[in-house]
Design an enzyme around this catalytic site. Structure first.
Site, PDB file in Angstrom:
ATOM      1  N   GLY A  26       1.121  -1.291   0.059  1.00  0.00           N
ATOM      2  CA  GLY A  26       0.283   0.071   0.061  1.00  0.00           C
ATOM      3  C   GLY A  26       0.847   1.135   0.127  1.00  0.00           C
ATOM      4  N   ILE A  50      -7.176 -10.530 -11.399  1.00  0.00           N
ATOM      5  CA  ILE A  50      -8.246  -9.641 -12.800  1.00  0.00           C
ATOM      6  C   ILE A  50      -9.167  -9.329 -12.517  1.00  0.00           C
ATOM      7  CG2 ILE A  50      -8.257 -11.323 -14.896  1.00  0.00           C
ATOM      8  CD1 ILE A  50      -5.952 -12.259 -14.444  1.00  0.00           C
ATOM      9  N   LEU A  51      -9.653  -8.680 -13.310  1.00  0.00           N
ATOM     10  CA  LEU A  51     -11.531  -8.155 -13.042  1.00  0.00           C
ATOM     11  C   LEU A  51     -12.413  -9.173 -13.631  1.00  0.00           C
ATOM     12  CD1 LEU A  51     -10.570  -4.628 -11.985  1.00  0.00           C
ATOM     13  CD2 LEU A  51     -11.425  -5.985 -10.740  1.00  0.00           C
ATOM     14  N   HIS A  97       0.452   0.635 -13.263  1.00  0.00           N
ATOM     15  CA  HIS A  97       1.018  -0.454 -13.888  1.00  0.00           C
ATOM     16  C   HIS A  97       3.053  -0.054 -14.006  1.00  0.00           C
ATOM     17  CE1 HIS A  97       1.799  -4.321 -15.744  1.00  0.00           C
ATOM     18  NE2 HIS A  97       2.218  -4.032 -16.404  1.00  0.00           N
ATOM     19  N   THR A 116     -10.553  -1.099 -18.213  1.00  0.00           N
ATOM     20  CA  THR A 116     -11.209  -1.398 -19.307  1.00  0.00           C
ATOM     21  C   THR A 116     -10.866  -2.582 -19.169  1.00  0.00           C
ATOM     22  OG1 THR A 116      -9.907  -1.953 -21.448  1.00  0.00           O
ATOM     23  CG2 THR A 116     -10.871   0.689 -20.909  1.00  0.00           C
ATOM     24  N   GLU A 126       6.134   6.115  -8.978  1.00  0.00           N
ATOM     25  CA  GLU A 126       4.633   5.425  -8.821  1.00  0.00           C
ATOM     26  C   GLU A 126       4.056   6.528  -8.215  1.00  0.00           C
ATOM     27  OE1 GLU A 126       3.385   1.516  -8.277  1.00  0.00           O
ATOM     28  OE2 GLU A 126       5.150   1.129  -9.870  1.00  0.00           O
TER      29      GLU A 126
END
Ligand code: GAR
Length: 217
Positions: free
Chosen positions: A14, A94-95, A111, A143, A176
């Site tokens: 996190g 994975i969604l 990513h 997406t 990031e």
């Protein structure tokens, strides 16, 4: 302008969540994190959130018979907190298509590569093996295509000859923590819009790589 309600999904340390919490605390982001959800009970990010007084939920993916059932539980949790924006911050799942469609245009991921290069895992190792001179990270809209949605921000880092997987990963990780809060700041300030031509930041149409941050620390 009302504060945007943000749900953050994590699976691990996190540190990106922390960077976003810090940017909220400093007043840069016009938002509040209303919920942190982890599929892993041991995720350190849950502790970070609790320390900051943010409600957390652990939803164990192993307790569900299918990906769709787990995703639906997560969706209900996010919707119960009326989140405007969903932030995937090291959420290693994975969604399912239904989940992605439900949050279409309001779900971001980070990513650790300069997409479209190196979708999937082991991005640092693959960049080194390819002999690349540059690597980095990408914040993108989510997406149905894994690591494939429209790109909003990229931060580039140099690859130096002494680099190994760990040193490169550390260098990317630091960037990031700059790129993700910046992307969230823009969205919460209503500065990001879609048209048939792509993503606009204010009046500027971004190119396919999104807004590019250079090497600076
Ligand atoms: C980050 O490096 C992020 O880019 C990566 O997980 C890490 C989470 O770090 N995400 C992915 O690989 C998603 N495909 P954090 O828990 O310290 O924020």
């Amino acid at each position: 302008m009302s504060l945007k309600r943000i749900a953050v999904l994590i699976s691990g340390s996190g540190s990106n969540l922390q960077a976003i919490m810090d940017a909220i605390d400093s007043g840069r982001i016009n938002g509040q994190i209303v919920q942190v959800i982890s599929n892993k009970a041991c995720a350190y990010g849950l502790e970070r959130a609790t320390k900051a007084g943010i409600p957390t939920t652990h939803i164990d993916h192993k307790a569900f018979a299918s990906r769709e059932m787990f995703d639906d539980e997560v969706r209900q949790c996010i919707d119960a907190h009326q989140a405007d924006l969903v932030i995937l911050a090291g959420f290693m799942r994975i969604l399912s298509p239904a989940f992605v469609q439900h949050f279409s245009g309001r779900m971001l991921n980070i990513h650790p590569s300069l997409l479209p290069k190196y979708k999937g895992l082991h991005t640092h190792k693959r960049a080194l093996a390819a002999g690349d001179k540059e690597h980095g990270c990408t914040v993108h809209f989510v997406t149905e295509e894994l690591d494939g949605g429209p790109l909003l921000v990229q931060a580039v880092v140099p690859i130096v000859t002494e680099d190994n997987e760990e040193s490169l990963q550390n260098r990317v990780h630091k960037r990031e923590h700059v790129a993700y809060p910046l992307a969230v700041e823009w969205i919460c300030a209503n500065r990001v819009h879609f048209s048939e031509n792509g993503i606009h930041l204010d009046d500027e149409l971004l190119d396919n790589s999104g807004f590019r941050l250079g090497y600076e620390a």
